[in-house]
Scaffold this motif. Structure first.
Motif, PDB file in Angstrom:
ATOM      1  N   LEU A 248      22.415 -34.650  11.970  1.00 12.94           N
ATOM      2  CA  LEU A 248      22.567 -33.393  11.238  1.00 12.94           C
ATOM      3  C   LEU A 248      23.833 -32.663  11.666  1.00 12.94           C
ATOM      4  O   LEU A 248      24.540 -32.081  10.833  1.00 12.94           O
ATOM      5  N   ARG A 249      24.151 -32.702  12.931  1.00 12.62           N
ATOM      6  CA  ARG A 249      25.388 -32.059  13.387  1.00 12.62           C
ATOM      7  C   ARG A 249      26.608 -32.729  12.764  1.00 12.62           C
ATOM      8  O   ARG A 249      27.588 -32.068  12.415  1.00 12.62           O
ATOM      9  N   ARG A 250      26.557 -34.057  12.632  1.00  5.45           N
ATOM     10  CA  ARG A 250      27.674 -34.756  11.998  1.00  5.45           C
ATOM     11  C   ARG A 250      27.779 -34.396  10.518  1.00  5.45           C
ATOM     12  O   ARG A 250      28.877 -34.258   9.974  1.00  5.45           O
ATOM     13  N   LEU A 251      26.635 -34.243   9.852  1.00  6.47           N
ATOM     14  CA  LEU A 251      26.652 -33.801   8.457  1.00  6.47           C
ATOM     15  C   LEU A 251      27.244 -32.401   8.335  1.00  6.47           C
ATOM     16  O   LEU A 251      28.038 -32.128   7.419  1.00  6.47           O
ATOM     17  N   ILE A 252      26.876 -31.517   9.249  1.00  6.06           N
ATOM     18  CA  ILE A 252      27.421 -30.155   9.230  1.00  6.06           C
ATOM     19  C   ILE A 252      28.934 -30.192   9.430  1.00  6.06           C
ATOM     20  O   ILE A 252      29.693 -29.543   8.700  1.00  6.06           O
ATOM     21  N   ASP A 253      29.390 -30.968  10.404  1.00 11.53           N
ATOM     22  CA  ASP A 253      30.835 -31.087  10.639  1.00 11.53           C
ATOM     23  C   ASP A 253      31.548 -31.600   9.391  1.00 11.53           C
ATOM     24  O   ASP A 253      32.615 -31.091   9.015  1.00 11.53           O
ATOM     25  N   PHE A 254      30.966 -32.602   8.770  1.00  6.46           N
ATOM     26  CA  PHE A 254      31.552 -33.204   7.575  1.00  6.46           C
ATOM     27  C   PHE A 254      31.697 -32.174   6.460  1.00  6.46           C
ATOM     28  O   PHE A 254      32.761 -32.050   5.839  1.00  6.46           O
ATOM     29  N   HIS A 255      30.653 -31.399   6.228  1.00  6.52           N
ATOM     30  CA  HIS A 255      30.708 -30.457   5.110  1.00  6.52           C
ATOM     31  C   HIS A 255      31.578 -29.239   5.438  1.00  6.52           C
ATOM     32  O   HIS A 255      32.273 -28.734   4.553  1.00  6.52           O
ATOM     33  N   VAL A 256      31.552 -28.786   6.670  1.00  8.32           N
ATOM     34  CA  VAL A 256      32.431 -27.666   7.030  1.00  8.32           C
ATOM     35  C   VAL A 256      33.893 -28.086   6.878  1.00  8.32           C
ATOM     36  O   VAL A 256      34.715 -27.317   6.355  1.00  8.32           O
ATOM     37  N   ASP A 257      34.216 -29.294   7.303  1.00 10.70           N
ATOM     38  CA  ASP A 257      35.590 -29.775   7.135  1.00 10.70           C
ATOM     39  C   ASP A 257      35.979 -29.801   5.664  1.00 10.70           C
ATOM     40  O   ASP A 257      37.102 -29.427   5.293  1.00 10.70           O
ATOM     41  N   PHE A 258      35.055 -30.240   4.812  1.00  9.77           N
ATOM     42  CA  PHE A 258      35.317 -30.232   3.371  1.00  9.77           C
ATOM     43  C   PHE A 258      35.541 -28.807   2.865  1.00  9.77           C
ATOM     44  O   PHE A 258      36.511 -28.532   2.153  1.00  9.77           O
ATOM     45  N   ALA A 259      34.626 -27.907   3.209  1.00  2.68           N
ATOM     46  CA  ALA A 259      34.715 -26.528   2.711  1.00  2.68           C
ATOM     47  C   ALA A 259      35.997 -25.848   3.175  1.00  2.68           C
ATOM     48  O   ALA A 259      36.607 -25.068   2.430  1.00  2.68           O
ATOM     49  N   MET A 260      36.424 -26.140   4.399  1.00  2.00           N
ATOM     50  CA  MET A 260      37.638 -25.527   4.928  1.00  2.00           C
ATOM     51  C   MET A 260      38.904 -26.094   4.288  1.00  2.00           C
ATOM     52  O   MET A 260      39.910 -25.402   4.162  1.00  2.00           O
ATOM     53  N   SER A 261      38.846 -27.363   3.872  1.00  5.10           N
ATOM     54  CA  SER A 261      40.057 -28.002   3.351  1.00  5.10           C
ATOM     55  C   SER A 261      40.153 -27.968   1.830  1.00  5.10           C
ATOM     56  O   SER A 261      41.241 -28.150   1.270  1.00  5.10           O
ATOM     57  N   GLU A 262      39.023 -27.722   1.136  1.00  3.31           N
ATOM     58  CA  GLU A 262      39.035 -27.768  -0.328  1.00  3.31           C
ATOM     59  C   GLU A 262      38.414 -26.527  -0.977  1.00  3.31           C
ATOM     60  O   GLU A 262      37.566 -26.636  -1.877  1.00  3.31           O
ATOM     61  N   PRO A 263      38.824 -25.334  -0.584  1.00  2.00           N
ATOM     62  CA  PRO A 263      38.238 -24.141  -1.205  1.00  2.00           C
ATOM     63  C   PRO A 263      38.544 -24.043  -2.693  1.00  2.00           C
ATOM     64  O   PRO A 263      37.759 -23.497  -3.463  1.00  2.00           O
ATOM     65  N   GLU A 264      39.704 -24.601  -3.116  1.00  2.00           N
ATOM     66  CA  GLU A 264      40.038 -24.547  -4.547  1.00  2.00           C
ATOM     67  C   GLU A 264      39.025 -25.343  -5.372  1.00  2.00           C
ATOM     68  O   GLU A 264      38.583 -24.889  -6.430  1.00  2.00           O
ATOM     69  N   LEU A 265      38.662 -26.520  -4.891  1.00  2.00           N
ATOM     70  CA  LEU A 265      37.706 -27.338  -5.633  1.00  2.00           C
ATOM     71  C   LEU A 265      36.341 -26.661  -5.711  1.00  2.00           C
ATOM     72  O   LEU A 265      35.645 -26.756  -6.723  1.00  2.00           O
ATOM     73  N   ILE A 266      35.962 -25.983  -4.642  1.00  2.00           N
ATOM     74  CA  ILE A 266      34.685 -25.263  -4.649  1.00  2.00           C
ATOM     75  C   ILE A 266      34.721 -24.162  -5.712  1.00  2.00           C
ATOM     76  O   ILE A 266      33.771 -23.989  -6.479  1.00  2.00           O
ATOM     77  N   ARG A 267      35.822 -23.447  -5.767  1.00  2.00           N
ATOM     78  CA  ARG A 267      35.935 -22.370  -6.760  1.00  2.00           C
ATOM     79  C   ARG A 267      35.925 -22.947  -8.179  1.00  2.00           C
ATOM     80  O   ARG A 267      35.278 -22.399  -9.081  1.00  2.00           O
ATOM     81  N   ILE A 268      36.629 -24.044  -8.386  1.00  2.00           N
ATOM     82  CA  ILE A 268      36.668 -24.661  -9.716  1.00  2.00           C
ATOM     83  C   ILE A 268      35.273 -25.100 -10.140  1.00  2.00           C
ATOM     84  O   ILE A 268      34.847 -24.875 -11.274  1.00  2.00           O
ATOM     85  N   GLN A 269      34.547 -25.717  -9.238  1.00  2.00           N
ATOM     86  CA  GLN A 269      33.207 -26.171  -9.603  1.00  2.00           C
ATOM     87  C   GLN A 269      32.286 -24.994  -9.909  1.00  2.00           C
ATOM     88  O   GLN A 269      31.524 -25.018 -10.884  1.00  2.00           O
ATOM     89  N   ASP A 270      32.361 -23.952  -9.101  1.00  2.00           N
ATOM     90  CA  ASP A 270      31.511 -22.777  -9.333  1.00  2.00           C
ATOM     91  C   ASP A 270      31.783 -22.148 -10.696  1.00  2.00           C
ATOM     92  O   ASP A 270      30.868 -21.703 -11.384  1.00  2.00           O
ATOM     93  N   ARG A 271      33.049 -22.110 -11.084  1.00  2.00           N
ATOM     94  CA  ARG A 271      33.427 -21.383 -12.289  1.00  2.00           C
ATOM     95  C   ARG A 271      33.515 -22.264 -13.531  1.00  2.00           C
ATOM     96  O   ARG A 271      33.202 -21.814 -14.646  1.00  2.00           O
ATOM     97  N   ASP A 272      33.928 -23.538 -13.363  1.00  2.00           N
ATOM     98  CA  ASP A 272      34.299 -24.333 -14.532  1.00  2.00           C
ATOM     99  C   ASP A 272      33.478 -25.603 -14.733  1.00  2.00           C
ATOM    100  O   ASP A 272      33.839 -26.434 -15.578  1.00  2.00           O
ATOM    101  N   LEU A 273      32.386 -25.749 -14.011  1.00  2.00           N
ATOM    102  CA  LEU A 273      31.564 -26.948 -14.192  1.00  2.00           C
ATOM    103  C   LEU A 273      31.115 -27.092 -15.649  1.00  2.00           C
ATOM    104  O   LEU A 273      31.059 -28.194 -16.194  1.00  2.00           O
ATOM    105  N   ALA A 274      30.810 -25.977 -16.295  1.00  2.00           N
ATOM    106  CA  ALA A 274      30.328 -26.015 -17.681  1.00  2.00           C
ATOM    107  C   ALA A 274      31.380 -26.546 -18.647  1.00  2.00           C
ATOM    108  O   ALA A 274      31.042 -26.948 -19.771  1.00  2.00           O
ATOM    109  N   ALA A 275      32.648 -26.559 -18.238  1.00  2.00           N
ATOM    110  CA  ALA A 275      33.704 -27.059 -19.117  1.00  2.00           C
ATOM    111  C   ALA A 275      33.764 -28.580 -19.144  1.00  2.00           C
ATOM    112  O   ALA A 275      34.449 -29.161 -19.989  1.00  2.00           O
TER     113      ALA A 275
END
Length: 206
Positions: free
Chosen positions: A102-129
């Motif tokens: 679980l700690r490795r999963l947390i590290d993996f996802h935090v690294d993603f969130a820290m490096s790809e905030p633009e993709l997170i914003r795009i998915q939150d806003r534009d997934l319906a497109a």
């Protein structure tokens, strides 16, 4: 066939792949800033230093670019989570081992969130497109990723039902995915440390 004949197609393929990646990076920045509907194909070409018609050599439409971004990152997360769990599955029977996974999963996802905030914003806003089929693909990949996490959480905390673990995982994803954008004035090191600590606490392994 001469060496020169072999090198030329390889060089062209490499240049085409590099241009495609450049277009994806431009799209990621522009879609995050202006929203999918606020960006034209001309804007993507201009950002990559090519004409709008030249964009069609790489993508059939700006919707195809959005598909590449959102389906691609969902595939990355799902396969990354599977790798972490599968790589430690034999050892994850004991509670302490499950905590390590679980700690490795947390590290993996935090690294993603820290490096790809633009993709997170795009998915939150534009997934319906996205076209319907691609939306279904993204949702399926996301469900698989959440399920992997929830199974590991339930092993670390056997007193929690799988449903309760799933709710916790969704809550933790919401926190990890939103914080990097909201905490841009803080140092990346502080944000990363605090995200890991908060996620661990929420999932019962602090």
């Amino acid at each position: 066939m001469s060496t020169e004949d072999t090198v030329r197609p390889t060089a062209r393929a490499a240049a085409k792949a590099a241009r495609r990646e450049q277009l994806l990076e431009v799209a990621k920045t522009l879609y995050a800033k202006h929203g999918f509907h606020g960006v034209r194909l001309d804007d993507l070409g201009k950002g990559a230093g090519i004409s709008a018609p030249a964009v069609y050599r790489h993508f059939s439409s700006k919707e195809a670019v959005l598909e590449e971004l959102l389906v691609g990152i969902s595939e990355y997360l799902q396969s990354g989570g599977d790798e972490i769990v599968a790589g430690a599955e034999a050892a994850a029977t004991a509670e302490s081992d499950a905590r390590s996974v679980l700690r490795r999963l947390i590290d993996f996802h935090v690294d993603f969130a820290m490096s790809e905030p633009e993709l997170i914003r795009i998915q939150d806003r534009d997934l319906a497109a996205l076209p319907e089929e691609s939306r279904r693909t993204v949702r399926r990949l996301q469900r698989s990723y959440v399920s992997r996490w929830a199974e590991v959480v339930a092993r670390t905390r056997p007193e929690w039902s799988l449903e309760a673990a799933t709710v916790r995982v969704h809550a933790v994803f919401g926190m990890m995915n939103s914080t990097p954008y909201q905490a841009r004035r803080s140092s990346a090191e502080v944000v990363g440390v605090e995200l890991r600590a908060a996620a661990s606490a929420a999932l019962g392994i602090d």
